[in-house]
Write a protein that holds these residues in place. Structure first.
Motif, PDB file in Angstrom:
ATOM      1  N   THR A 128      46.227  32.822  40.392  1.00 11.47           N
ATOM      2  CA  THR A 128      45.387  33.974  40.067  1.00 11.47           C
ATOM      3  C   THR A 128      45.267  34.137  38.559  1.00 11.47           C
ATOM      4  O   THR A 128      44.172  34.377  38.028  1.00 11.47           O
ATOM      5  CB  THR A 128      45.972  35.245  40.701  1.00 11.47           C
ATOM      6  N   ARG A 129      46.382  33.994  37.866  1.00 11.52           N
ATOM      7  CA  ARG A 129      46.350  34.059  36.392  1.00 11.52           C
ATOM      8  C   ARG A 129      45.423  32.995  35.834  1.00 11.52           C
ATOM      9  O   ARG A 129      44.591  33.263  34.949  1.00 11.52           O
ATOM     10  CB  ARG A 129      47.768  33.849  35.854  1.00 11.52           C
ATOM     11  N   ASP A 130      45.523  31.770  36.338  1.00 11.05           N
ATOM     12  CA  ASP A 130      44.693  30.673  35.826  1.00 11.05           C
ATOM     13  C   ASP A 130      43.215  30.903  36.130  1.00 11.05           C
ATOM     14  O   ASP A 130      42.343  30.545  35.332  1.00 11.05           O
ATOM     15  CB  ASP A 130      45.152  29.347  36.432  1.00 11.05           C
ATOM     16  N   LEU A 131      42.926  31.500  37.296  1.00  7.61           N
ATOM     17  CA  LEU A 131      41.525  31.774  37.628  1.00  7.61           C
ATOM     18  C   LEU A 131      40.952  32.838  36.704  1.00  7.61           C
ATOM     19  O   LEU A 131      39.813  32.703  36.231  1.00  7.61           O
ATOM     20  CB  LEU A 131      41.419  32.227  39.086  1.00  7.61           C
ATOM     21  N   LEU A 132      41.718  33.879  36.412  1.00  4.83           N
ATOM     22  CA  LEU A 132      41.247  34.877  35.455  1.00  4.83           C
ATOM     23  C   LEU A 132      40.972  34.232  34.099  1.00  4.83           C
ATOM     24  O   LEU A 132      39.958  34.516  33.453  1.00  4.83           O
ATOM     25  CB  LEU A 132      42.287  35.992  35.306  1.00  4.83           C
ATOM     26  N   ALA A 133      41.880  33.357  33.675  1.00  2.37           N
ATOM     27  CA  ALA A 133      41.699  32.681  32.387  1.00  2.37           C
ATOM     28  C   ALA A 133      40.437  31.824  32.380  1.00  2.37           C
ATOM     29  O   ALA A 133      39.735  31.741  31.367  1.00  2.37           O
ATOM     30  CB  ALA A 133      42.924  31.830  32.082  1.00  2.37           C
ATOM     31  N   LYS A 134      40.126  31.186  33.501  1.00  2.00           N
ATOM     32  CA  LYS A 134      38.906  30.363  33.598  1.00  2.00           C
ATOM     33  C   LYS A 134      37.667  31.192  33.301  1.00  2.00           C
ATOM     34  O   LYS A 134      36.689  30.683  32.732  1.00  2.00           O
ATOM     35  CB  LYS A 134      38.814  29.764  35.001  1.00  2.00           C
ATOM     36  N   TYR A 135      37.691  32.469  33.651  1.00  2.00           N
ATOM     37  CA  TYR A 135      36.543  33.341  33.427  1.00  2.00           C
ATOM     38  C   TYR A 135      36.634  34.101  32.108  1.00  2.00           C
ATOM     39  O   TYR A 135      35.896  35.065  31.893  1.00  2.00           O
ATOM     40  CB  TYR A 135      36.403  34.316  34.595  1.00  2.00           C
ATOM     41  N   GLY A 136      37.519  33.673  31.220  1.00  3.67           N
ATOM     42  CA  GLY A 136      37.603  34.239  29.884  1.00  3.67           C
ATOM     43  C   GLY A 136      38.531  35.414  29.734  1.00  3.67           C
ATOM     44  O   GLY A 136      38.586  36.035  28.665  1.00  3.67           O
ATOM     45  N   ASP A 144      42.476  40.127  49.996  1.00 11.27           N
ATOM     46  CA  ASP A 144      41.636  40.780  49.008  1.00 11.27           C
ATOM     47  C   ASP A 144      41.136  39.769  47.978  1.00 11.27           C
ATOM     48  O   ASP A 144      40.604  40.132  46.949  1.00 11.27           O
ATOM     49  CB  ASP A 144      42.454  41.890  48.342  1.00 11.27           C
ATOM     50  N   LYS A 145      41.303  38.485  48.287  1.00  7.54           N
ATOM     51  CA  LYS A 145      40.979  37.468  47.290  1.00  7.54           C
ATOM     52  C   LYS A 145      39.493  37.420  46.983  1.00  7.54           C
ATOM     53  O   LYS A 145      39.082  37.130  45.849  1.00  7.54           O
ATOM     54  CB  LYS A 145      41.510  36.111  47.754  1.00  7.54           C
ATOM     55  N   GLY A 146      38.665  37.720  47.989  1.00  8.06           N
ATOM     56  CA  GLY A 146      37.233  37.750  47.748  1.00  8.06           C
ATOM     57  C   GLY A 146      36.825  38.809  46.749  1.00  8.06           C
ATOM     58  O   GLY A 146      35.861  38.633  45.989  1.00  8.06           O
ATOM     59  N   HIS A 147      37.563  39.935  46.728  1.00 10.64           N
ATOM     60  CA  HIS A 147      37.239  40.987  45.769  1.00 10.64           C
ATOM     61  C   HIS A 147      37.647  40.603  44.350  1.00 10.64           C
ATOM     62  O   HIS A 147      37.003  41.022  43.383  1.00 10.64           O
ATOM     63  CB  HIS A 147      37.911  42.299  46.189  1.00 10.64           C
ATOM     64  N   ILE A 148      38.705  39.813  44.214  1.00 11.92           N
ATOM     65  CA  ILE A 148      39.061  39.301  42.884  1.00 11.92           C
ATOM     66  C   ILE A 148      37.918  38.455  42.336  1.00 11.92           C
ATOM     67  O   ILE A 148      37.452  38.633  41.198  1.00 11.92           O
ATOM     68  CB  ILE A 148      40.358  38.466  42.947  1.00 11.92           C
ATOM     69  N   VAL A 149      37.436  37.516  43.149  1.00 10.42           N
ATOM     70  CA  VAL A 149      36.372  36.617  42.705  1.00 10.42           C
ATOM     71  C   VAL A 149      35.068  37.380  42.514  1.00 10.42           C
ATOM     72  O   VAL A 149      34.285  37.077  41.610  1.00 10.42           O
ATOM     73  CB  VAL A 149      36.205  35.459  43.707  1.00 10.42           C
ATOM     74  N   CYS A 150      34.809  38.399  43.323  1.00 12.35           N
ATOM     75  CA  CYS A 150      33.620  39.233  43.153  1.00 12.35           C
ATOM     76  C   CYS A 150      33.566  39.804  41.739  1.00 12.35           C
ATOM     77  O   CYS A 150      32.521  39.771  41.068  1.00 12.35           O
ATOM     78  CB  CYS A 150      33.632  40.346  44.195  1.00 12.35           C
ATOM     79  N   ARG A 151      34.667  40.298  41.249  1.00 10.83           N
ATOM     80  CA  ARG A 151      34.693  40.907  39.916  1.00 10.83           C
ATOM     81  C   ARG A 151      34.572  39.867  38.809  1.00 10.83           C
ATOM     82  O   ARG A 151      33.879  40.083  37.813  1.00 10.83           O
ATOM     83  CB  ARG A 151      35.973  41.730  39.779  1.00 10.83           C
ATOM     84  N   LEU A 152      35.209  38.719  39.039  1.00 15.54           N
ATOM     85  CA  LEU A 152      35.087  37.641  38.057  1.00 15.54           C
ATOM     86  C   LEU A 152      33.669  37.101  38.009  1.00 15.54           C
ATOM     87  O   LEU A 152      33.153  36.759  36.931  1.00 15.54           O
ATOM     88  CB  LEU A 152      36.081  36.533  38.389  1.00 15.54           C
ATOM     89  N   ALA A 153      33.002  37.015  39.148  1.00 16.02           N
ATOM     90  CA  ALA A 153      31.623  36.545  39.181  1.00 16.02           C
ATOM     91  C   ALA A 153      30.705  37.502  38.427  1.00 16.02           C
ATOM     92  O   ALA A 153      29.790  37.069  37.709  1.00 16.02           O
ATOM     93  CB  ALA A 153      31.162  36.405  40.633  1.00 16.02           C
ATOM     94  N   ALA A 154      30.939  38.804  38.567  1.00 16.22           N
ATOM     95  CA  ALA A 154      30.138  39.781  37.822  1.00 16.22           C
ATOM     96  C   ALA A 154      30.349  39.623  36.323  1.00 16.22           C
ATOM     97  O   ALA A 154      29.391  39.702  35.533  1.00 16.22           O
ATOM     98  CB  ALA A 154      30.503  41.195  38.270  1.00 16.22           C
ATOM     99  N   ILE A 155      31.597  39.383  35.926  1.00 17.61           N
ATOM    100  CA  ILE A 155      31.892  39.161  34.507  1.00 17.61           C
ATOM    101  C   ILE A 155      31.160  37.927  33.999  1.00 17.61           C
ATOM    102  O   ILE A 155      30.547  37.929  32.914  1.00 17.61           O
ATOM    103  CB  ILE A 155      33.410  39.038  34.299  1.00 17.61           C
ATOM    104  N   ALA A 156      31.205  36.835  34.773  1.00 24.26           N
ATOM    105  CA  ALA A 156      30.538  35.601  34.362  1.00 24.26           C
ATOM    106  C   ALA A 156      29.044  35.812  34.188  1.00 24.26           C
ATOM    107  O   ALA A 156      28.434  35.338  33.210  1.00 24.26           O
ATOM    108  CB  ALA A 156      30.804  34.503  35.390  1.00 24.26           C
ATOM    109  N   ALA A 157      28.422  36.525  35.115  1.00 24.88           N
ATOM    110  CA  ALA A 157      26.980  36.753  35.045  1.00 24.88           C
ATOM    111  C   ALA A 157      26.611  37.607  33.835  1.00 24.88           C
ATOM    112  O   ALA A 157      25.636  37.328  33.119  1.00 24.88           O
ATOM    113  CB  ALA A 157      26.502  37.404  36.337  1.00 24.88           C
ATOM    114  N   LEU A 158      27.371  38.660  33.589  1.00 19.64           N
ATOM    115  CA  LEU A 158      27.085  39.535  32.451  1.00 19.64           C
ATOM    116  C   LEU A 158      27.268  38.799  31.131  1.00 19.64           C
ATOM    117  O   LEU A 158      26.451  38.946  30.207  1.00 19.64           O
ATOM    118  CB  LEU A 158      27.990  40.769  32.504  1.00 19.64           C
ATOM    119  N   ARG A 159      28.308  38.017  31.016  1.00 16.45           N
ATOM    120  CA  ARG A 159      28.537  37.281  29.766  1.00 16.45           C
ATOM    121  C   ARG A 159      27.454  36.233  29.541  1.00 16.45           C
ATOM    122  O   ARG A 159      27.042  35.992  28.400  1.00 16.45           O
ATOM    123  CB  ARG A 159      29.918  36.621  29.783  1.00 16.45           C
ATOM    124  N   ALA A 160      26.980  35.610  30.612  1.00 16.80           N
ATOM    125  CA  ALA A 160      25.936  34.594  30.478  1.00 16.80           C
ATOM    126  C   ALA A 160      24.632  35.208  29.976  1.00 16.80           C
ATOM    127  O   ALA A 160      23.904  34.588  29.190  1.00 16.80           O
ATOM    128  CB  ALA A 160      25.703  33.915  31.822  1.00 16.80           C
TER     129      ALA A 160
END
Length: 457
Positions: free
Chosen positions: A49-57, A122-138
């Motif tokens: 989980t830590r590494d996945l968060l890091a992947k998204y900045g 709840d893993k899908g909700h973790i990725v949901c938030r990271l995906a929103a971050i990725a889209a906004l940053r892009a």
């Protein structure tokens, strides 16, 4: 079209174009069987989980707690306004495995849905938030607001470490709004917000009457049966009228306010959908309408969640059990205190002649409430309405439980939920799944919340 509208359209397109990447990341989390009840693989799941968060900045790290590691992360944005995302990487046990149509720890796409233990809770909700971050940053080049993550590994076993952890790290976790771990739509596709949660007291009751199991022909007439002993003790806890019989249990229960009752009256009816989903003709005590909704969230409960003792295999075995156990789940409402209720339970069993029944506490959390008038709640509601095209339904409280109380008590942060679930997603059951369209919409709603934070008063 205004610039802001063009940007949100670009965010939406990014989410749709990169959907496969997001679901692949979710699949890698689902592949880790982080079942808190078993305590296996929890460090690996926290690190993943830590590494996945890091992947998204996100600047992320693991932090020790009393049981399993916490994962903390933060990403600064253009505005100091901050959203705290609370999630959990632990999941429920997947048993019984034979009831799954695909492997529980292998994310499987089927008929427009994604199946696997933890895809929704709840893993899908973790990725949901990271995906929103990725889209906004892009689209924006940076986040419109700042974001913090707190991802725990104990939610499915009562979040025992959470109150002390938040108390110790309150300054680190300060935020202007908190997105809770769950969320989604109702049976009619309307987004939902819950302004609080009931608390919970979870206990295991154990009976032990003889040194070892006995032949029932030998012992049935002369030896005490642990299973009967436990059944008789359970029978003192709640009556056929559904009222808890433990003296003083209702002393601190507060009735819902006039505002609460107004909110309950304004909710759409789900009675027929619930009847169809659970195969029942009606509800306890014949409740309907506002009374049914009141019972769902503002009444304490006493639920036998599991019971066992003696032989439970195929065929027959004539045995008198030496031991028996039952798991009992008490949902509690605002102002009730878990420690006080545990003392009342123990005193009640002793007074009823069951001092020999062992009581083991597996969890205890207080109920929590959030104001419906907070601007953050309205921001989340407006974002849901915009994405789903249906007015957001706001509930005064959820019948479920979670560690919301320390967030409200120690951080004073307003809380609302955005998510990817729906009522028949089978969370905690075999064939847990999310509908992929709900996932996409949940990401889009999350992105709108993060984009709107800078403008909050």
């Amino acid at each position: 079209m205004m610039a802001a509208d063009r940007q949100i359209d670009q965010v939406d397109r990014y989410v749709e174009e990169h959907l496969d990447e997001f679901l692949d990341d979710l699949g890698r989390l689902v592949a880790l069987p982080s079942v808190a009840a078993k305590g296996e693989g929890m460090d690996a799941a926290a690190e993943a989980t830590r590494d996945l968060l890091a992947k998204y900045g996100v600047d992320a790290r693991t932090m020790p707690s009393d049981i399993f590691p916490m994962v903390y992360g933060e990403l600064r944005g253009a505005s100091p306004k901050t959203v705290l995302c609370y999630n959990h990487y632990d999941v429920q046990p997947a048993e019984p495995f034979d009831l799954w149509d695909s492997p529980p720890f292998e994310a499987t796409r089927r008929d427009g849905s994604l199946y696997g233990r933890g895809v929704g809770d709840d893993k899908g909700h973790i990725v949901c938030r990271l995906a929103a971050i990725a889209a906004l940053r892009a689209v924006h080049g940076e986040l419109p607001c700042s974001v913090k993550f707190l991802v725990e590994g104990e939610e499915e076993v009562g979040s025992g470490s959470m109150p002390a952890f938040i108390d110790r790290h309150a300054d680190l976790l300060r935020a202007d709004g908190c997105l809770w771990e769950f969320g989604g739509v109702d049976y009619e596709g309307r987004p939902q917000i819950y302004l609080g949660m009931r608390g919970d007291v979870y206990v295991e009751l154990r009976s032990r009457t003889i040194s070892h199991d006995a032949h029932s022909g030998l012992g049935g007439s002369i030896l005490p049966n642990a299973a009967w002993r436990l059944v008789w003790a359970l029978n003192t806890l709640k009556g056929p009228d559904e009222r808890i019989r433990i003296p003083g249990w209702y002393d601190d229960v507060r009735p819902p306010s006039a505002r609460d009752l107004e909110m309950l009256a304004s909710l759409p009816s789900e009675e027929e959908a619930l009847k169809g989903s659970f195969g029942v003709d009606g509800f306890l005590k014949g409740a309907t309408g506002v009374e049914l909704r009141r019972q769902q969230v503002f009444e304490p409960t006493c639920t036998v969640a599991g019971i066992g003792g003696g032989y439970q295999g195929p065929g027959s075995k004539t045995v008198l059990p030496a031991g028996a156990m039952a798991k009992v789940d008490f949902r509690i409402v605002p102002a009730q205190e878990p420690d006080d209720l545990m003392a009342k339970l123990r005193h009640h069993l002793d007074a009823q002649g069951f001092g020999d029944i062992e009581v083991i506490q597996h969890g205890g959390s207080r109920a929590a409430r959030v104001s419906p008038d907070d601007p953050f709640v309205q921001l989340v509601a407006d974002a849901g309405t915009a994405v789903f095209g249906r007015p957001t339904v706001i509930y005064p409280m959820s019948g479920g439980s979670g560690p919301m109380d320390p967030f409200v008590r120690f951080l004073g942060v307003p809380i609302a939920n955005v998510g990817i679930g729906y009522p028949d997603g089978l969370a905690h059951a075999p064939n847990e799944h999310v509908r992929i369209d709900d996932f996409v919409k949940g990401v889009k709603q999350t992105a709108r919340v993060l984009a709107g934070m800078a403008d909050l008063p």
